[in-house]
Every structure is written in structure tokens, then in C-alpha cells.
Design an enzyme around this catalytic site. Structure first.
Site, PDB file in Angstrom:
ATOM      1  N   ARG A   1      -2.595  -8.865 -20.992  1.00 23.94           N
ATOM      2  CA  ARG A   1      -3.562  -8.569 -22.059  1.00 23.94           C
ATOM      3  C   ARG A   1      -3.059  -7.517 -23.037  1.00 23.94           C
ATOM      4  O   ARG A   1      -3.628  -7.358 -24.120  1.00 23.94           O
ATOM      5  CB  ARG A   1      -4.930  -8.222 -21.488  1.00 23.94           C
ATOM      6  CG  ARG A   1      -4.962  -7.001 -20.614  1.00 23.94           C
ATOM      7  CD  ARG A   1      -6.225  -6.985 -19.786  1.00 23.94           C
ATOM      8  NE  ARG A   1      -7.435  -7.125 -20.585  1.00 23.94           N
ATOM      9  CZ  ARG A   1      -7.904  -6.200 -21.400  1.00 23.94           C
ATOM     10  NH1 ARG A   1      -7.278  -5.059 -21.518  1.00 23.94           N
ATOM     11  NH2 ARG A   1      -8.997  -6.396 -22.106  1.00 23.94           N
TER      12      ARG A   1
ATOM     13  N   PRO B   1       0.822  -1.222   0.000  1.00 26.69           N
ATOM     14  CA  PRO B   1       0.000   0.000   0.000  1.00 26.69           C
ATOM     15  C   PRO B   1       0.855   1.272   0.000  1.00 26.69           C
ATOM     16  O   PRO B   1       0.333   2.348  -0.254  1.00 26.69           O
ATOM     17  CB  PRO B   1      -0.789  -0.087   1.306  1.00 26.69           C
ATOM     18  CG  PRO B   1      -0.602  -1.459   1.825  1.00 26.69           C
ATOM     19  CD  PRO B   1       0.631  -2.016   1.217  1.00 26.69           C
TER      20      PRO B   1
ATOM     21  N   GLU C   1       2.710  -7.715   8.539  1.00 27.96           N
ATOM     22  CA  GLU C   1       2.744  -6.239   8.547  1.00 27.96           C
ATOM     23  C   GLU C   1       3.617  -5.673   7.435  1.00 27.96           C
ATOM     24  O   GLU C   1       3.617  -4.479   7.184  1.00 27.96           O
ATOM     25  CB  GLU C   1       3.262  -5.724   9.897  1.00 27.96           C
ATOM     26  CG  GLU C   1       2.340  -6.013  11.061  1.00 27.96           C
ATOM     27  CD  GLU C   1       0.912  -5.552  10.812  1.00 27.96           C
ATOM     28  OE1 GLU C   1       0.706  -4.370  10.521  1.00 27.96           O
ATOM     29  OE2 GLU C   1       0.009  -6.408  10.917  1.00 27.96           O
TER      30      GLU C   1
ATOM     31  N   ASP D   1      -9.893  -0.325 -24.895  1.00 29.09           N
ATOM     32  CA  ASP D   1     -10.142  -0.416 -23.457  1.00 29.09           C
ATOM     33  C   ASP D   1     -10.378   0.946 -22.807  1.00 29.09           C
ATOM     34  O   ASP D   1      -9.914   1.962 -23.304  1.00 29.09           O
ATOM     35  CB  ASP D   1      -8.926  -1.015 -22.750  1.00 29.09           C
ATOM     36  CG  ASP D   1      -8.864  -2.517 -22.909  1.00 29.09           C
ATOM     37  OD1 ASP D   1      -9.871  -3.091 -23.320  1.00 29.09           O
ATOM     38  OD2 ASP D   1      -7.803  -3.081 -22.619  1.00 29.09           O
TER      39      ASP D   1
HETATM   40  N1  ADE Z   1      -0.671  -5.456  -0.051  1.00 27.54           N
HETATM   41  C1  ADE Z   1      -1.542  -5.075   0.888  1.00 27.54           C
HETATM   42  N2  ADE Z   1      -2.311  -4.067   0.455  1.00 27.54           N
HETATM   43  C2  ADE Z   1      -1.903  -3.793  -0.813  1.00 27.54           C
HETATM   44  C3  ADE Z   1      -2.306  -2.855  -1.790  1.00 27.54           C
HETATM   45  N3  ADE Z   1      -3.268  -1.968  -1.572  1.00 27.54           N
HETATM   46  N4  ADE Z   1      -1.672  -2.862  -2.961  1.00 27.54           N
HETATM   47  C4  ADE Z   1      -0.668  -3.736  -3.187  1.00 27.54           C
HETATM   48  N5  ADE Z   1      -0.252  -4.643  -2.322  1.00 27.54           N
HETATM   49  C5  ADE Z   1      -0.864  -4.681  -1.130  1.00 27.54           C
END
Ligand code: ADE
Length: 264
Positions: A172, A107, A134, A187
Site C-alpha cells: 500500500r 517471534p 517449532e 495513515d
Molecule cells: N511466527 C510465529 N509467530 C510469529 C510472530 N509473532 N511473528 C512473525 N512470525 C511468527
């Protein structure tokens, strides 16, 4: 290492046009599913793509096959250890041709989008690192990761689904993967806009008619209508996309028409 397609001989780095993916994951079977269906499944069967998975647990030396440990400084959860992940990454990299970056799904990364998918599709391959718990010891990220990529602003319980999304979006785009009639050139996001609506038979369903122009056979009229819908829907649903574009006079006219029709 698990590999798809399954083959006795080396299937990676043989100098042909195909693209090679290696995923480092504690859940190899999860990654395998992306190659079992649809477009990616067909690309693997046709050897346009190869997919390998390396499990950090296979790179441990203790009886418990430990891949995680408690965080320094305290706090909840566990952190993936440097050594098994580094060893898995090095094995995965060794199977791929030169020039394949290591992408860590997290994230904290830059948000994945169509432009990034396009850029990745021009590479010989990708090593995708899927974390769990984590996260991964930051020193591993510093020393082994070229790019950190996020699927979006939410937290998944691991990077596997994100890695699979990247594989799907990239495969793709590869030459020969989609047939002419399903070409990626139409697309959403290709021109920075959402896609237009689509309809199929019957002409009337649940009391709703297909837009008349789509039945007209007037190809220019249909193209104009589709452009107008793409612009209008992007304006209404994703104004952030439109703000990034410099609309042509023709596009501005179509958008004005769309908004006027909506008011009627
Ligand atoms: N791992 C945990 N959350 C994630 C996300 N939002 N994007 C990519 N990998 C992740």
C-alpha cells in the site's frame, strides 16, 4: 513455483518499477489469498507487484517429502530441515532481482512497524520465509537470512500470516497503488501518531452527532481538530508513541486542549 499474476513469460526482475515478493512456505495457497482481495489484489492485477511462492516440500528427494525432523537435544515439536528450506530459498532468490533481502518471520525478530514497512517499500523486492513447527534449523538462519522480523509479542502457528501482513503493509506504500483519495500519507503512524476518528453520513446515528467542526467547511479548523484528536488518542492509548516524539509548541497546545476538553 506458484506466481501471481499468472503469466507465461518471466514476470520478475524485468527492470521496471514494480516490487517483487517471493514467499517460501509449506502452505502456498494461504499466501495466494493476500493477492485475491482489495489493495494488494488490485496492485497485482495492475502489475505493480508480483508474488511468487516456493514450497520447501517441492525440494525434497525422499518418498515422504520430509521437511521436518526431531530436535537435537529432545523436547516437543519438530524443526524444519536445512536442505529443503535452503533449496526453496535459493530458487525463490533466483527469481528476484539483485538486492532483495531474505526476511524470516519469527517471534524472535525485531517487531514490524511502519518505519520498517517504509524501508522495505524502497527495495526491489523481498524474500519472505515463513516457518512452521517449532522453527527452522538455526544454521539455515545463520547462512541464508538477512533479517528476522516478528509481527508482535505472541506466537502464531506459522509465519504465513506475518508474511501476508508485511506484504499488505508494504504494497500500500508503493507509488501508484493507492489512489489520491486513499493516500497513505494520512495513515496512522505516518507521523508517529494514531489516526484521528472518522465519520460518514448520517449526521446523527444512534443518538450521536458528528463533531460540529467536520460539518463547518472550515478546512483549517478541521485539520486542527484532526491533529488534536490524533495527539489526544495517542496520549491516552499509546503513550509509548508520544514519548518517542518531540512535540512542537503547537502540538503541545493541542494536546493540552484535548485533555482539558476531556475533563469537562
Ligand atoms: N511466527 C510465529 N509467530 C510469529 C510472530 N509473532 N511473528 C512473525 N512470525 C511468527
Amino acid at each position: 513455483m506458484l506466481t501471481w499474476p499468472r503469466a507465461e513469460s518471466t514476470l520478475i526482475g524485468n527492470g521496471t518499477e514494480e516490487m517483487h515478493f517471493a514467499v517460501v512456505s509449506l502452505f502456498p495457497e494461504m499466501i495466494g489469498t493476500v493477492g485475491q482481495f482489495g489493495v494488494v489484489g488490485r496492485a497485482l492485477q495492475r502489475n505493480l507487484v508480483t508474488l511468487a511462492v516456493e514450497n520447501p516440500r517441492d525440494h525434497t528427494s525422499d518418498a515422504h517429502r520430509t521437511v521436518d525432523d526431531r530436535p537435537y537435544g529432545g523436547g516437543p515439536g519438530m524443526v524444519m530441515k536445512f536442505e529443503p528450506v535452503a533449496a526453496a530459498l535459493e530458487t525463490a532468490k533466483g527469481q528476484l532481482p539483485e538486492g532483495c533481502p531474505v526476511v524470516y518471520l519469527s517471534p524472535q525478530g525485531r517487531v514490524f512497524d511502519q518505519a520498517m514497512a517504509n524501508r522495505f517499500s524502497n527495495l526491489p523486492g523481498l524474500v519472505l520465509l515463513a516457518g512452521r513447527y517449532e522453527g527452522i534449523d538455526e544454521r539455515l538462519i545463520d547462512s541464508h537470512v538477512d533479517e528476522e522480523v516478528s509481527l508482535g509479542d505472541y506466537v502464531l502457528s506459522g509465519g504465513e500470516i506475518a508474511a501476508m501482513a508485511v506484504i499488505d503493509a508494504v504494497v500500500r506504500l508503493l507509488p501508484g497503488v493507492l489512489g489520491d483519495d486513499e493516500s497513505a500519507t494520512q495513515d496512522s503512524f505516518v507521523e508517529g501518531l494514531l489516526d484521528c476518528p472518522h465519520y460518514t453520513r448520517p449526521e446523527v446515528v444512534a443518538g450521536k452527532r458528528v463533531p460540529e467542526v467536520l460539518l463547518s467547511g472550515d478546512h483549517a479548523g478541521i485539520a486542527r481538530w484532526r491533529n488534536k484528536q490524533a495527539l489526544g488518542r495517542s496520549f491516552q492509548r499509546r503513550p509509548d508513541l508520544l514519548r518517542k516524539l518531540d512535540l512542537t509548541d503547537e502540538q503541545q497546545t493541542l494536546l493540552d486542549e484535548y485533555l482539558k476538553e476531556q475533563r469537562q
